[in-house]
Design a protein around this motif. Structure first.
Motif, mmCIF file in Angstrom:
data_model
loop_
_atom_site.group_PDB
_atom_site.id
_atom_site.type_symbol
_atom_site.label_atom_id
_atom_site.label_comp_id
_atom_site.label_asym_id
_atom_site.label_seq_id
_atom_site.Cartn_x
_atom_site.Cartn_y
_atom_site.Cartn_z
ATOM 1 N N ARG A 149 -18.179 59.453 46.450
ATOM 2 C CA ARG A 149 -18.149 58.746 45.166
ATOM 3 C C ARG A 149 -18.596 57.366 45.039
ATOM 4 N NH1 ARG A 149 -13.948 62.290 44.591
ATOM 5 N NH2 ARG A 149 -13.871 63.725 43.030
ATOM 6 N N MET A 150 -19.572 57.066 43.949
ATOM 7 C CA MET A 150 -19.734 55.874 43.506
ATOM 8 C C MET A 150 -19.189 55.677 42.140
ATOM 9 S SD MET A 150 -23.766 55.010 44.998
ATOM 10 C CE MET A 150 -24.580 56.432 45.821
ATOM 11 N N ASN A 151 -18.492 54.813 41.878
ATOM 12 C CA ASN A 151 -17.916 54.470 40.649
ATOM 13 C C ASN A 151 -17.484 55.572 39.837
ATOM 14 O OD1 ASN A 151 -18.571 51.493 40.742
ATOM 15 N ND2 ASN A 151 -20.775 52.361 40.439
ATOM 16 N N GLY A 152 -16.745 56.500 40.794
ATOM 17 C CA GLY A 152 -16.342 57.637 40.312
ATOM 18 C C GLY A 152 -17.393 58.767 40.133
ATOM 19 N N VAL A 153 -18.831 58.621 40.272
ATOM 20 C CA VAL A 153 -19.670 59.626 40.104
ATOM 21 C C VAL A 153 -19.776 60.279 41.369
ATOM 22 C CG1 VAL A 153 -22.075 60.015 39.985
ATOM 23 C CG2 VAL A 153 -20.668 58.331 38.181
ATOM 24 N N PRO A 154 -19.567 61.619 41.564
ATOM 25 C CA PRO A 154 -19.848 62.125 42.836
ATOM 26 C C PRO A 154 -21.155 62.515 43.362
ATOM 27 C CG PRO A 154 -19.625 63.844 41.161
ATOM 28 C CD PRO A 154 -19.390 62.576 40.679
ATOM 29 N N TYR A 155 -21.536 62.348 44.582
ATOM 30 C CA TYR A 155 -22.658 62.595 45.316
ATOM 31 C C TYR A 155 -22.617 63.348 46.530
ATOM 32 C CZ TYR A 155 -21.401 59.017 48.735
ATOM 33 O OH TYR A 155 -20.735 58.385 49.781
ATOM 34 N N MET A 156 -23.721 64.084 46.678
ATOM 35 C CA MET A 156 -23.685 64.874 48.075
ATOM 36 C C MET A 156 -25.133 65.169 48.669
ATOM 37 S SD MET A 156 -23.659 68.935 46.566
ATOM 38 C CE MET A 156 -25.151 69.399 45.718
ATOM 39 N N GLU A 157 -25.066 65.378 49.834
ATOM 40 C CA GLU A 157 -26.473 65.775 50.518
ATOM 41 C C GLU A 157 -25.987 67.062 51.529
ATOM 42 O OE1 GLU A 157 -30.083 64.053 53.193
ATOM 43 O OE2 GLU A 157 -28.483 62.614 52.401
ATOM 44 N N ALA A 158 -26.598 68.062 51.595
ATOM 45 C CA ALA A 158 -26.375 69.219 52.164
ATOM 46 C C ALA A 158 -27.265 69.433 53.452
ATOM 47 C CB ALA A 158 -25.812 70.254 51.400
ATOM 48 N N SER A 159 -27.382 68.629 54.435
ATOM 49 C CA SER A 159 -28.146 68.814 55.500
ATOM 50 C C SER A 159 -29.566 69.515 55.361
ATOM 51 C CB SER A 159 -27.338 70.170 56.493
ATOM 52 O OG SER A 159 -27.807 70.296 57.560
ATOM 53 N N CYS A 160 -30.207 70.356 56.044
ATOM 54 C CA CYS A 160 -31.283 70.560 55.763
ATOM 55 C C CYS A 160 -31.734 72.136 56.051
ATOM 56 C CB CYS A 160 -32.450 69.573 56.691
ATOM 57 S SG CYS A 160 -31.913 69.966 58.648
#
Length: 202
Positions: A149-160
């Motif tokens: 999370r950045m400032n409560g905002v979720p983020y993700m990256e799921a490999s390739c």
């Protein structure tokens, strides 16, 4: 689909022909021709998806620098944050989006401080709407697996290469006008263990 560097590997003419096969929008809010004004007709800065009562706006951010110079010189890729903010406001106020998601091809939270500051700024609250510019971020490009999370905002990256599936989850509550996210979490699934039935279309 968010525009990425490999879409331009064979130049614009090949890309335009390929995109005639696509039955979905290709989004990029910060891709211009080298005149810095004209927007290629084969992209749109954002798209809106309606699922039952929920309206989600997607705005696409940065383009990687991994584009052949002879092709990249035909385009201008400014920093994305100000465009995300502009279109976020439009998505919330003109399209009444319940959620606004930033979808991009460049690296995410593990990138350089310079790049991270640009991305982090879109997780701040917009004084006009009183909401974050984005409710979630999806990263790519460097083939990493990450979430947070950045400032409560979720983020993700799921490999390739389809190895993992990243899911942004939201618990929404209707306030009489819009659905508001009350909580969020990220799930990253191992595709080999999750997708056990072959998809004939793929």
């Amino acid at each position: 689909m968010a525009l990425g560097n490999h879409e331009l590997d064979w130049g614009e003419d090949v890309l335009k022909e390929t995109l005639k096969l696509a039955d979905f929008p290709v989004i990029s809010c910060n891709t211009f021709y080298s005149d810095r004004i004209s927007i290629p007709e084969w992209i749109t800065p954002f798209t809106v998806v309606q699922k039952q009562d929920i309206t989600v706006g997607f705005a696409r951010y940065n383009m990687g620098s991994s584009v052949l110079a002879s092709v990249a010189n035909q385009f201008y890729f400014p920093k994305a944050s100000e465009y995300i903010k502009k279109y976020s406001r439009e998505l919330r106020l003109s399209y009444n989006c319940d959620l606004v998601l930033g979808v991009g091809h460049d690296e995410g939270a593990n990138s350089s401080d310079y790049y991270l500051q640009d991305i982090e700024s879109v997780t701040y609250t917009d004084s006009t709407t009183g909401k974050p510019y984005v409710d979630g971020l999806m990263f790519a490009h460097d083939h990493a697996t990450q979430s947070g999370r950045m400032n409560g905002v979720p983020y993700m990256e799921a490999s390739c290469n389809g190895k993992k599936l990243g899911v942004l989850n939201y618990k929404l509550e209707y306030n009489g006008v819009l659905y508001e996210p009350k909580s969020n979490w990220v799930t990253i699934l191992d595709a080999y263990n999750t997708c056990k039935v072959e998809d004939p279309a793929i």
